[in-house]
Design an enzyme around this catalytic site. Structure first.
Site, short mmCIF file in Angstrom:
data_model
loop_
_atom_site.label_atom_id
_atom_site.label_comp_id
_atom_site.label_asym_id
_atom_site.label_seq_id
_atom_site.Cartn_x
_atom_site.Cartn_y
_atom_site.Cartn_z
N GLY A 74 31.24 36.37 33.92
CA GLY A 74 31.04 34.92 34.74
C GLY A 74 30.43 35.07 35.82
O GLY A 74 29.81 34.19 36.36
N THR A 75 31.01 35.86 37.26
CA THR A 75 30.04 35.73 38.21
C THR A 75 28.59 36.37 38.02
O THR A 75 27.73 35.29 38.98
CB THR A 75 30.45 37.50 38.77
OG1 THR A 75 32.02 37.21 38.74
CG2 THR A 75 30.00 37.47 40.42
N CYS A 319 43.68 39.27 47.49
CA CYS A 319 43.92 40.58 48.80
C CYS A 319 43.42 41.04 49.12
O CYS A 319 42.41 41.21 48.55
CB CYS A 319 44.78 40.84 47.50
SG CYS A 319 46.07 41.75 48.00
#
Ligand SMILES: Cc1ncc(COP(=O)(O)O)c(C=O)c1O
Length: 376
Positions: A74-75, A319
């Site tokens: 998707g990136t 994160c």
């Protein structure tokens, strides 16, 4: 979904490869290993398998097979849409991104700047949708592309894709829609000029995705080499991955009740979690998503406790350097930093059962109780 004694509640992060997709892939990893660009029999079979997969995915995306470009993720699909548009734009120098976009869109910003484009973020409403009035006000005939996702990966909030497409058309701008989270769960709107999907979110393998580029859209290639994918994406095709992707898509198309089943599991979870300290972020979002904050309990502490109690969930936010940063999506929705740092995302999928959701809610309350000693 149970894995031993653990409960997997993070289908928005990734889904397990279905048995059918895994079986469909196997031969293409082993005896049918040929390069689809070669000319002999085995290679022609690989080429045919890719073409058949393209037909399946085009049917699901309600477009022409020739509009599908297979990519690695998707990136990559988002990067191809955005930098491909930048390469195809001559006079238009502005990109408008919804403030809630995935990093695979937002992080294209600095590189676009260095290429001479400006990038503006369109704010979100408190419901997590792109603010359509703000989009309309920002539009002009120098906008190259607008990027707005169909559904947000953190909150599950849904954008009004058809109206965004209309606004873009009015100003002659390209519209890129990241449909990675909604594909296979909700009907896909075929109006955007480019639409990204990813196999590992719909029970296919990781490392394969597709970009639908509407015929005639001014989007140019960004990878150069062997001329694969009709010169739109060079690189030897991931034949097994593409075949597995198509099989997972077929399975989704043959199971029109999937979204409703997933939603009933999510609703059972939400019902079981109706306790005073919980605040829900989005009311009508993706069917499998439950996104909420628990007052007095940070995401970080909750996720550690949930992990100990055998629940795989997520905060939805990135994160970095060992601490959970407040999510850009929640901040754009108007949440305070403290509230955003308490966000939790549970996402249910095709193999989740109502009993799993009830057990997940029980363990979540236990986890919260350990932290706050107030919630039961
Ligand atoms: C909305 C959205 N867009 C894009 C991506 C990136 O897809 P991939 O993991 O295939 O690169 C994700 C993955 O989490 C996502 O949720």
């Amino acid at each position: 979904m149970r894995i031993g004694s653990r409960l997997y509640c993070d289908h928005a992060a990734t889904t397990p490869v279905s048995a059918r997709a895994a079986a469909a892939m196997e031969p293409w990893l082993r005896e049918k290993f040929h390069n689809p660009s070669s000319l002999y029999e085995g290679a022609r079979a690989a080429r045919q398998a890719i073409d058949e997969a393209r037909d399946v995915i085009a049917r699901a995306m309600r477009c022409l097979p020739g509009e599908i470009v297979f990519v690695s993720s998707g990136t990559e699909a988002a990067n191809l849409a955005i930098f491909g548009a930048a390469a195809g734009c001559t006079n238009r120098k502005r990109f408008l991104f919804s403030a809630g976009e995935h990093e695979c869109v937002l992080k294209c910003g600095p590189r676009l700047n260095s290429l001479g484009f400006s990038v503006e973020k369109i704010p979100l409403t408190s419901d997590g949708q792109m603010d359509l009035n703000a989009l309309f006000d920002a539009m002009s005939d120098d906008v190259c592309m607008v990027a707005a996702m169909s559904a947000n990966n953190e909150t599950g909030a849904l954008n009004d894709v058809a109206t965004i497409a209309e606004i873009c058309q009015k100003f002659g701008a390209l519209f890129f829609c990241d449909a990675v989270q909604s594909f296979g769960l909700l009907p896909l709107d075929e109006t955007p000029d480019a639409t990204a999907i990813s196999a590992h979110k719909i029970y296919g393998p990781k490392g394969v995705g597709a970009l639908r580029i509407r015929a005639g859209a001014a989007i140019k290639p960004i990878l150069f080499g062997g001329g694969q994918e009709r010169e739109m994406r060079a690189g030897t095709e991931n034949v097994a991955g593409i075949v597995g992707f198509a099989e997972a898509v077929k399975e989704a198309m043959e199971d029109p009740g999937r979204a409703e089943r997933i939603q009933s599991v999510r609703d059972a979870f939400v019902q079981a979690m109706r306790i005073e300290a919980v605040e829900w972020s989005v009311k009508n979002g993706l069917p499998g998503h439950a996104h909420f904050t628990i007052r007095g309990a940070s995401s970080e502490a909750m996720l550690i406790n949930l992990d100990r109690l055998g629940v795989d969930a997520s905060s939805g936010s990135a994160c970095s350097s060992g601490s959970i940063e407040p999510s850009h999506v929640l901040i754009a929705m108007g949440m305070s930093e403290t509230q955003a740092k308490s966000a939790l995302r549970f996402s249910f999928g095709a193999h989740s059962e109502i009993e799993d959701a009830m057990e997940a809610a029980k363990r979540t309350k236990q986890a919260a109780d350990v932290i706050t000693r107030r919630i039961g």
